[in-house]
Structure formats: C-alpha cells, structure tokens
Design an enzyme around this catalytic site. Structure first.
Site, PDB file in Angstrom:
ATOM      1  N   GLY A  31       0.831  -1.187   0.000  1.00 15.79           N
ATOM      2  CA  GLY A  31       0.000   0.000   0.000  1.00 15.79           C
ATOM      3  C   GLY A  31       0.868   1.239   0.000  1.00 15.79           C
ATOM      4  N   TYR A  32       0.248   2.371  -0.272  1.00 15.51           N
ATOM      5  CA  TYR A  32       0.992   3.623  -0.406  1.00 15.51           C
ATOM      6  C   TYR A  32       0.486   4.656   0.590  1.00 15.51           C
ATOM      7  CZ  TYR A  32       3.222   1.624  -4.390  1.00 15.51           C
ATOM      8  OH  TYR A  32       3.985   0.803  -5.187  1.00 15.51           O
ATOM      9  N   ILE A  33       1.396   5.158   1.390  1.00 17.31           N
ATOM     10  CA  ILE A  33       1.097   6.262   2.286  1.00 17.31           C
ATOM     11  C   ILE A  33       1.134   7.566   1.496  1.00 17.31           C
ATOM     12  CG2 ILE A  33       1.939   7.552   4.292  1.00 17.31           C
ATOM     13  CD1 ILE A  33       2.913   4.824   5.399  1.00 17.31           C
ATOM     14  N   GLU A  85      -3.346   4.671   1.338  1.00 14.56           N
ATOM     15  CA  GLU A  85      -4.417   5.069   0.434  1.00 14.56           C
ATOM     16  C   GLU A  85      -5.203   3.820   0.024  1.00 14.56           C
ATOM     17  OE1 GLU A  85      -5.116   8.143  -0.542  1.00 14.56           O
ATOM     18  OE2 GLU A  85      -3.395   9.147   0.356  1.00 14.56           O
TER      19      GLU A  85
END
Length: 155
Positions: A31-33, A85
């Site tokens: 996942g992407y912060i 996100e």
C-alpha cells in the site's frame, strides 16, 4: 545515494513458462502512504516480512530513481498498511534467473487480475541483457504500469 535502475515489461499473454524457472516465489501486499510522482512511500508485506520504501521521481526515461528500503516488523507493516491510500496492490512475485540477470515477474490479483509484469534491475540504463521468450513489450516509463498508479485504479 541509493539508485534503482530497472526496466519493466509486459509478459507475453498466456505464457507462464517463467514459473518453472523461478528460484523463489512470494505473496506481496503493498500500500501507499504517499503516491506523489515526485516521492512515494510504500509499505509492503512479503510473505511474513514487512518493508518500508521511499522512492523519488523517475528520470525522464523512467529507468532510474532514488530508492530507500528498510525491513520493519510485520506488526509495524500491518499497522502502517491501515494508513495507506485505498487499493492495496496484491501480487505473486516469481524470482527468475535468465542468462546473467534476475527478472522479477509479478502476477497481479484482485482488481488487477490478468496483469503480469516483469522487471529487471540493471547496473546502468543501457546495460545489455538477453530477453527470455516470455518477455513482451517494454513499458518502462509508462506511469500506467507503476505500482503506485495501480494502487489508484480499480479495473
């Protein structure tokens, strides 16, 4: 400075012969912060290991960019994943030696089922390498195939 030099390719549709050549296989959720094209912050869980990665913007060719990655505990990775996100990228990675290089071939799951990409890390952008028969068209530098972009798009 840590620099990642890689090229990315689609895998020829229906060709899974690379699986028989693989020396390792991992289940990955990432996942992407932060998904800003100038800087991405990624959390990855690979099997039972956690990683935090920060990447800079790609050069104009899409082959080279800053990369910093460190292992983190699985508990920390799970906690950070909750901050990411929407759309976690899920894939199975095959580590495939070919000639004098290593390809990482990702078969995507979930909303990106059907997509298979191969990456090769190089020591220079113009380093020659042999192409296995399952390697398709090059998509290096096409943002559509960046994992950060795939985490935005639901098919």
């Amino acid at each position: 400075m840590n620099c990642e030099i890689e090229r990315k390719f689609l895998v020829v549709e229906g060709n899974t012969s690379f699986k028989g050549e693989a020396i390792a296989q991992y289940e990955i959720a990432q996942g992407y912060i932060c998904r800003d094209p100038k800087r991405t912050v990624r959390v990855r869980i690979r099997n039972d290991e956690g990683f935090l990665t920060i990447k800079g913007a790609s050069d104009p060719t899409g082959t080279t960019r800053f990369e910093w990655e460190r292992p983190i505990s699985l508990d920390d990775a799970r906690a950070l994943m909750a901050l990411c996100e929407p759309v976690v990228v899920e894939k199975t990675r095959y580590v495939v030696p070919f000639a004098d290089h290593i390809f990482e071939v990702d078969i995507f799951h979930g909303s990106h089922s059907g997509l298979t990409l191969a990456e090769i890390e190089l020591t220079s952008p113009d380093e020659p390498f042999e192409r296995p028969e399952w390697l398709g068209i090059e998509v290096t530098g096409d943002p559509k195939y960046y994992n950060a972009q795939l985490s935005r798009v639901v098919n």
